[in-house]
Design a protein around this motif. Sequence first.
Motif, PDB file in Angstrom:
ATOM      1  N   CYS A 158      18.851   9.778 -53.049  1.00 15.93           N
ATOM      2  CA  CYS A 158      20.026  10.085 -52.218  1.00 15.93           C
ATOM      3  C   CYS A 158      21.309   9.991 -53.048  1.00 15.93           C
ATOM      4  O   CYS A 158      22.193  10.843 -52.924  1.00 15.93           O
ATOM      5  CB  CYS A 158      20.070   9.124 -51.034  1.00 15.93           C
TER       6      CYS A 158
ATOM      7  N   CYS B 103      17.524  16.050 -51.537  1.00 16.10           N
ATOM      8  CA  CYS B 103      17.620  15.691 -50.110  1.00 16.10           C
ATOM      9  C   CYS B 103      16.250  15.734 -49.453  1.00 16.10           C
ATOM     10  O   CYS B 103      15.896  14.840 -48.676  1.00 16.10           O
ATOM     11  CB  CYS B 103      18.590  16.607 -49.389  1.00 16.10           C
TER      12      CYS B 103
ATOM     13  N   ALA C 275      19.391  10.062 -42.896  1.00 16.34           N
ATOM     14  CA  ALA C 275      20.538  10.657 -42.198  1.00 16.34           C
ATOM     15  C   ALA C 275      21.588  11.142 -43.200  1.00 16.34           C
ATOM     16  O   ALA C 275      22.166  12.222 -43.030  1.00 16.34           O
ATOM     17  CB  ALA C 275      21.147   9.644 -41.236  1.00 16.34           C
ATOM     18  N   ILE C 276      21.827  10.366 -44.240  1.00 14.27           N
ATOM     19  CA  ILE C 276      22.769  10.781 -45.282  1.00 14.27           C
ATOM     20  C   ILE C 276      22.253  12.037 -45.985  1.00 14.27           C
ATOM     21  O   ILE C 276      23.016  12.970 -46.256  1.00 14.27           O
ATOM     22  CB  ILE C 276      23.008   9.641 -46.292  1.00 14.27           C
TER      23      ILE C 276
ATOM     24  N   VAL D 289      20.204  14.326 -44.776  1.00 11.90           N
ATOM     25  CA  VAL D 289      20.306  15.469 -43.876  1.00 11.90           C
ATOM     26  C   VAL D 289      21.744  15.989 -43.845  1.00 11.90           C
ATOM     27  O   VAL D 289      21.972  17.213 -43.882  1.00 11.90           O
ATOM     28  CB  VAL D 289      19.797  15.089 -42.462  1.00 11.90           C
ATOM     29  N   ALA D 290      22.691  15.072 -43.794  1.00 14.65           N
ATOM     30  CA  ALA D 290      24.102  15.486 -43.785  1.00 14.65           C
ATOM     31  C   ALA D 290      24.473  16.208 -45.077  1.00 14.65           C
ATOM     32  O   ALA D 290      25.149  17.238 -45.059  1.00 14.65           O
ATOM     33  CB  ALA D 290      25.008  14.273 -43.568  1.00 14.65           C
ATOM     34  N   ARG D 291      24.025  15.679 -46.211  1.00 10.66           N
ATOM     35  CA  ARG D 291      24.321  16.314 -47.495  1.00 10.66           C
ATOM     36  C   ARG D 291      23.661  17.682 -47.588  1.00 10.66           C
ATOM     37  O   ARG D 291      24.252  18.643 -48.093  1.00 10.66           O
ATOM     38  CB  ARG D 291      23.862  15.402 -48.633  1.00 10.66           C
TER      39      ARG D 291
ATOM     40  N   ALA E 109      22.858  19.627 -45.097  1.00 10.13           N
ATOM     41  CA  ALA E 109      23.529  20.544 -44.167  1.00 10.13           C
ATOM     42  C   ALA E 109      24.865  21.037 -44.727  1.00 10.13           C
ATOM     43  O   ALA E 109      25.219  22.206 -44.568  1.00 10.13           O
ATOM     44  CB  ALA E 109      23.740  19.869 -42.822  1.00 10.13           C
ATOM     45  N   LEU E 110      25.578  20.132 -45.397  1.00 13.03           N
ATOM     46  CA  LEU E 110      26.873  20.524 -45.958  1.00 13.03           C
ATOM     47  C   LEU E 110      26.694  21.338 -47.234  1.00 13.03           C
ATOM     48  O   LEU E 110      27.540  22.167 -47.558  1.00 13.03           O
ATOM     49  CB  LEU E 110      27.731  19.290 -46.238  1.00 13.03           C
TER      50      LEU E 110
END
Length: 107
Positions: free
Chosen positions: A36, A60, A97-98, A100-102, A104-105
């Motif tokens: 991560c 990721c 969760a981190i 997934v956010a990375r 997605a961005l």
Amino acid sequence: MSDRTEIGQATEDGGCLRWVMAVPLGMLHLLAAGLCYSALTIRPSGVWDKDAYGAITLLCFLTIAVGVIALVITLAPPTVRRAMGPWWLLPPLILSAIAVARWALGG
């Protein structure tokens, strides 16, 4: 009298199981944290930098996969779930969760 010895043995087994499971789970959590961290530190040079975006996606995905493995090890056997407690679920959930956010961005 035999009830007390059975309770004592169950308590000792839980402590031993906690130590035995803490080592592989700790290693999986450290691996997921490293993946991560790597995904968060990669910065693409521009929109044309497909290699960096591919590396972010791969890291990721691997973070999520390692987190799922850690969750399965923690949740699947009821004896491990009782011995380890709910705190062992937080690192893979937070790291996933981190990731997934990375993902997605994207960058």
